[in-house]
Enzyme design. Structure first.
Site, PDB file in Angstrom:
ATOM      1  N   TYR A   1       0.835  -1.211   0.000  1.00  0.00           N
ATOM      2  CA  TYR A   1       0.000   0.000   0.000  1.00  0.00           C
ATOM      3  C   TYR A   1       0.868   1.259   0.000  1.00  0.00           C
ATOM      4  O   TYR A   1       0.704   2.134  -0.853  1.00  0.00           O
ATOM      5  CB  TYR A   1      -0.916  -0.013   1.212  1.00  0.00           C
ATOM      6  CG  TYR A   1      -1.931   1.114   1.247  1.00  0.00           C
ATOM      7  CD1 TYR A   1      -2.942   1.201   0.298  1.00  0.00           C
ATOM      8  CD2 TYR A   1      -1.892   2.080   2.247  1.00  0.00           C
ATOM      9  CE1 TYR A   1      -3.882   2.231   0.331  1.00  0.00           C
ATOM     10  CE2 TYR A   1      -2.831   3.106   2.291  1.00  0.00           C
ATOM     11  CZ  TYR A   1      -3.810   3.169   1.330  1.00  0.00           C
ATOM     12  OH  TYR A   1      -4.733   4.190   1.360  1.00  0.00           O
TER      13      TYR A   1
ATOM     14  N   GLU B   1       4.142   1.798  -0.699  1.00  0.00           N
ATOM     15  CA  GLU B   1       4.968   2.000  -1.886  1.00  0.00           C
ATOM     16  C   GLU B   1       4.123   2.081  -3.154  1.00  0.00           C
ATOM     17  O   GLU B   1       4.493   2.769  -4.108  1.00  0.00           O
ATOM     18  CB  GLU B   1       6.015   0.883  -2.009  1.00  0.00           C
ATOM     19  CG  GLU B   1       7.070   0.897  -0.918  1.00  0.00           C
ATOM     20  CD  GLU B   1       8.016   2.096  -1.013  1.00  0.00           C
ATOM     21  OE1 GLU B   1       7.878   2.929  -1.942  1.00  0.00           O
ATOM     22  OE2 GLU B   1       8.906   2.201  -0.154  1.00  0.00           O
ATOM     23  N   GLY B   2       2.998   1.364  -3.170  1.00  0.00           N
ATOM     24  CA  GLY B   2       2.104   1.479  -4.318  1.00  0.00           C
ATOM     25  C   GLY B   2       1.606   2.903  -4.490  1.00  0.00           C
ATOM     26  O   GLY B   2       1.584   3.448  -5.601  1.00  0.00           O
TER      27      GLY B   2
ATOM     28  N   ASN C   1      -6.188   9.772   8.216  1.00  0.00           N
ATOM     29  CA  ASN C   1      -7.257   8.915   8.742  1.00  0.00           C
ATOM     30  C   ASN C   1      -8.619   9.598   8.678  1.00  0.00           C
ATOM     31  O   ASN C   1      -8.816  10.660   9.272  1.00  0.00           O
ATOM     32  CB  ASN C   1      -6.967   8.529  10.201  1.00  0.00           C
ATOM     33  CG  ASN C   1      -5.769   7.613  10.321  1.00  0.00           C
ATOM     34  OD1 ASN C   1      -4.653   8.010   9.990  1.00  0.00           O
ATOM     35  ND2 ASN C   1      -5.993   6.393  10.761  1.00  0.00           N
TER      36      ASN C   1
ATOM     37  N   VAL D   1     -11.226   3.114  14.138  1.00  0.00           N
ATOM     38  CA  VAL D   1     -12.532   3.678  14.488  1.00  0.00           C
ATOM     39  C   VAL D   1     -13.627   2.618  14.348  1.00  0.00           C
ATOM     40  O   VAL D   1     -14.433   2.410  15.254  1.00  0.00           O
ATOM     41  CB  VAL D   1     -12.859   4.913  13.634  1.00  0.00           C
ATOM     42  CG1 VAL D   1     -14.305   5.359  13.865  1.00  0.00           C
ATOM     43  CG2 VAL D   1     -11.899   6.060  13.967  1.00  0.00           C
TER      44      VAL D   1
ATOM     45  N   PHE E   1     -13.158  -0.187  17.075  1.00  0.00           N
ATOM     46  CA  PHE E   1     -13.579   0.196  18.425  1.00  0.00           C
ATOM     47  C   PHE E   1     -15.102   0.278  18.519  1.00  0.00           C
ATOM     48  O   PHE E   1     -15.699  -0.181  19.498  1.00  0.00           O
ATOM     49  CB  PHE E   1     -12.960   1.542  18.810  1.00  0.00           C
ATOM     50  CG  PHE E   1     -11.500   1.486  19.172  1.00  0.00           C
ATOM     51  CD1 PHE E   1     -10.788   0.307  19.107  1.00  0.00           C
ATOM     52  CD2 PHE E   1     -10.830   2.631  19.595  1.00  0.00           C
ATOM     53  CE1 PHE E   1      -9.436   0.253  19.449  1.00  0.00           C
ATOM     54  CE2 PHE E   1      -9.486   2.591  19.941  1.00  0.00           C
ATOM     55  CZ  PHE E   1      -8.793   1.404  19.862  1.00  0.00           C
TER      56      PHE E   1
ATOM     57  N   PRO F   1       2.737   2.890  12.271  1.00  0.00           N
ATOM     58  CA  PRO F   1       3.258   4.209  12.652  1.00  0.00           C
ATOM     59  C   PRO F   1       2.955   4.545  14.111  1.00  0.00           C
ATOM     60  O   PRO F   1       1.859   4.287  14.602  1.00  0.00           O
ATOM     61  CB  PRO F   1       2.523   5.171  11.712  1.00  0.00           C
ATOM     62  CG  PRO F   1       2.080   4.322  10.563  1.00  0.00           C
ATOM     63  CD  PRO F   1       1.795   2.974  11.144  1.00  0.00           C
TER      64      PRO F   1
ATOM     65  N   GLN G   1       3.050   7.671  15.331  1.00  0.00           N
ATOM     66  CA  GLN G   1       2.342   8.950  15.398  1.00  0.00           C
ATOM     67  C   GLN G   1       1.973   9.391  13.988  1.00  0.00           C
ATOM     68  O   GLN G   1       2.633   9.044  13.017  1.00  0.00           O
ATOM     69  CB  GLN G   1       3.195  10.016  16.087  1.00  0.00           C
ATOM     70  CG  GLN G   1       4.571  10.205  15.472  1.00  0.00           C
ATOM     71  CD  GLN G   1       5.434  11.160  16.272  1.00  0.00           C
ATOM     72  OE1 GLN G   1       5.020  11.680  17.310  1.00  0.00           O
ATOM     73  NE2 GLN G   1       6.631  11.435  15.791  1.00  0.00           N
TER      74      GLN G   1
END
Length: 319
Positions: free
Chosen positions: A151, A153-154, A180, A194, A197, A280, A282
């Site tokens: 994803y 690198e694409g 996001n 999201v 949860f 990641p 942050q």
């Protein structure tokens, strides 16, 4: 934005039956555009656009963008690609093909038509960033051979193709880097935080947090995101991007979980699992360029957007 701003304009949205694409199709129709929704329905759903089918300006086409497409349109929004780890890691080779071959095919179509084309890129091009918040001139910190690379690198390669078509052929391009985004019509099982949860809270299941919950994300409500994309597409050809579109409000995963529990009234416990590779730590957009160029910034606070999203999930998926 006036309702008839795009009157008579023919616009194609690839990935148009997906979460973001369906909201974009709605807004384009409200402008008076003729809209061609193209989707192969891998992650998109006919239900996302079912309410649009009676609109005489709306048309759907089942098609995979890794194959050439020959239609006549004035503008192209290229959103086609699975965008959540669960979906894009299901078939990583196909994910890369969707980003790269899809970009080549849509750029080739745009070149033939001399049509303005927008690429829905992603904050994932920044990888696990060493610069915070992330401005557009940051080159990123991406593992090119990791499980998320199909994803990350694409999308990076797609950006390269867009700018090379612009430089080599003078093609009018727009590249947005989407951070996001959440809201109604998210896929309930896409693995994004999201939707995870909310579904877990509504079902009374444990809320799953990966790592210690201190990693951060910035959440943009879908209406704000689409507004930013439309405003950017309306700018002159000299504005190519890349342009960050997202909400600079930053929250830890623990903070998000606590908000969801409060807004759903759920008593689900919080459990911790191992952090996935290359996840990641942050993520927060620097949106100074978007604010200056578009006079745009997000308007929907996280609590309000979550309440709308929870209401959708409660009605649609929880009996």
């Amino acid at each position: 934005m006036t309702a008839l701003r795009g009157y008579g304009k023919r616009v194609m949205v690839t990935g148009g039956a997906g979460f973001l694409g369906s909201h974009l199709c709605e807004r384009l129709l409200a402008r008076g555009c003729e809209v061609l929704c193209v989707d192969n329905y891998f992650t998109g759903s006919r239900q996302n656009v079912a309410h649009l089918l009676d609109n005489r300006l709306f048309e759907t086409m089942r098609h995979d963008v890794t194959f050439p497409l020959y239609v006549e349109v004035d503008e192209i929004y290229n959103l086609a690609c699975p965008a959540s780890p669960v979906h894009y890691q299901h078939d990583p080779v196909q994910t890369t093909k969707t980003s790269v071959h899809g970009a080549i095919n849509m750029l080739g179509l745009a070149k033939r038509l001399n049509a303005k084309i927008l690429q829905a890129s992603t904050s994932e091009v920044y990888g696990d960033p060493s610069v915070h918040p992330q401005p557009e001139d940051y080159w990123g910190h991406v593992n090119a051979i990791g499980p998320r690379a199909c994803y990350d690198e694409g999308k990076r390669c797609a950006e390269t193709l867009f700018f090379d078509y612009h430089r080599q052929h003078g093609l009018p391009i727009k590249v947005v880097r989407i951070f996001n985004t959440y809201g109604p019509r998210m896929h309930p099982n896409d693995g994004r935080v999201v939707s995870n949860f909310i579904m877990q809270a509504l079902r009374g299941e444990p809320i799953t947090i990966y790592g210690d919950g201190s990693q951060t994300r910035s959440f943009c409500y879908v209406d704000d995101l689409v507004e930013g994309m439309l405003r950017f597409m309306d700018t002159g050809a000299e504005h190519t991007g890349p342009l960050n579109i997202g909400n600079p409000g930053e929250f830890t995963m623990l903070e998000l979980a606590e908000k969801v529990l409060r807004l759903t009234g759920s008593s689900s416990p919080i459990v911790h699992k191992e952090l996935p590779q290359d996840d990641p730590k942050q993520r927060r957009p620097d949106i100074a360029r978007a604010k200056a160029l578009l006079d745009w910034e997000p308007q929907v606070p996280l609590d309000e957007g979550l309440a709308r999203t929870i209401a959708y999930f409660r009605q649609r998926f929880v009996t």
